[in-house]
Design an enzyme around this catalytic site. Structure first.
Site, mmCIF file in Angstrom:
data_model
loop_
_atom_site.group_PDB
_atom_site.id
_atom_site.type_symbol
_atom_site.label_atom_id
_atom_site.label_comp_id
_atom_site.label_asym_id
_atom_site.label_seq_id
_atom_site.Cartn_x
_atom_site.Cartn_y
_atom_site.Cartn_z
ATOM 1 N N TYR A 1 6.389 -9.764 6.860
ATOM 2 C CA TYR A 1 6.374 -8.328 7.100
ATOM 3 C C TYR A 1 6.907 -8.043 8.502
ATOM 4 O O TYR A 1 6.771 -8.878 9.415
ATOM 5 C CB TYR A 1 4.947 -7.769 7.005
ATOM 6 C CG TYR A 1 4.431 -7.578 5.603
ATOM 7 C CD1 TYR A 1 4.530 -6.339 4.973
ATOM 8 C CD2 TYR A 1 3.824 -8.620 4.914
ATOM 9 C CE1 TYR A 1 4.040 -6.150 3.681
ATOM 10 C CE2 TYR A 1 3.329 -8.445 3.627
ATOM 11 C CZ TYR A 1 3.442 -7.204 3.024
ATOM 12 O OH TYR A 1 2.956 -7.033 1.751
ATOM 13 N N ASP B 1 0.826 -1.202 0.000
ATOM 14 C CA ASP B 1 0.000 0.000 0.000
ATOM 15 C C ASP B 1 0.861 1.252 0.000
ATOM 16 O O ASP B 1 2.079 1.198 0.199
ATOM 17 C CB ASP B 1 -0.910 0.016 1.236
ATOM 18 C CG ASP B 1 -1.986 -1.054 1.186
ATOM 19 O OD1 ASP B 1 -2.339 -1.474 0.065
ATOM 20 O OD2 ASP B 1 -2.463 -1.473 2.254
#
Length: 255
Positions: free
Chosen positions: A108, A51
């Protein structure tokens, strides 16, 4: 021939990975650089779609090219991508290899600090000193497994399923006093999923909910039931893994 390119980037200047009208994206910059060198349009496909504002320590993308890129091409490729993107290597893979669909796991990390740190203010979320990391890890353990993560997904996405196989989710101390990172690994992630998970764990750490409440949030399959999304600048795509069998041995160009 198909190639995997390994790269990293700082997310703040970009509106995410994917090309979109009117906004600059990582994919657009890389495609323009590669197409300039090749003197024709060369599309690329990434391992995922980070994003806006999200960083990547290790992103993988694939492209097709007629010859093995020499070191001079890698240097030019890296230079044309600018200061916020680094091109680390190009490796030959099997012709049907796919950067997105062949990935076996993605990891992540979300960085936080309970101490004021002017050097990390853009890359680590300033957490309250009272945050209960032990309770947050208790909650994180409960969501590991193959589950429906609709409650942690952005609404109205185009995926066919919200089932993910979550393999690791844990807060770790990061060396310096007050420094922490949350590491999460799964076969795939939904849009906004990591930041929503972290935001929900933070609610647990603030004692706004009990660790076990996260199971009820999962069962409700409702984004409104989970916590708020955390700021993007502290999130990094840390690693993407693939089976060794997709690589062509000894055909690689590195920095």
């Amino acid at each position: 021939m198909r190639f995997f390119v390994e790269l990293s980037y700082r997310g703040e200047p970009f509106h995410g990975w994917q090309i979109q009208p009117g906004d600059i994206s990582v994919q657009e910059v890389i495609e323009k650089a590669l197409s300039t060198i090749a003197r024709c349009h060369v599309p690329i496909t990434g391992a995922g779609r980070t994003d806006a504002g999200v960083n990547a320590r290790r992103m993988i993308a694939h492209f097709d090219y007629h010859t093995v890129p020499p070191p001079s091409m890698l240097k030019a490729f890296d230079s044309l991508c600018g200061r916020d993107i680094a091109i680390h290597s190009i490796r030959r893979v099997k012709d049907d290899a796919h950067a997105r669909f062949d990935a076996t796991s993605r990891t992540y990390r979300y960085f936080a600090t309970t101490r004021k740190n002017p050097f990390a203010r853009e890359l680590a979320w300033k957490a309250p000193t009272t945050l209960d990391f032990e309770a947050m890890n208790e909650a994180a353990r409960l969501i590991i497994g193959r589950r429906d993560f609709t409650s942690f997904s952005k609404l109205h996405t185009d995926v066919k399923t919200n089932i993910c196989d979550l393999r690791e989710a844990r807060w770790h101390r990061d060396g310096d006093e007050g420094a922490w990172y949350f590491e999460i690994t799964a076969d795939r992630f939904l849009r906004n999923m990591v930041r929503a998970v972290v935001g929900t764990l933070v609610d647990v750490g603030r004692h706004k909910m009990r660790p076990a409440d996260i199971l009820d949030i999962l069962d409700r399959r409702d984004r409104c039931a989970a916590g708020t999304s955390m700021p993007a600048g502290s999130l990094f795509l840390w690693d993407v893994t693939y089976p060794d069998s997709i690589y062509i041995p000894d055909i690689a160009t590195r920095e």
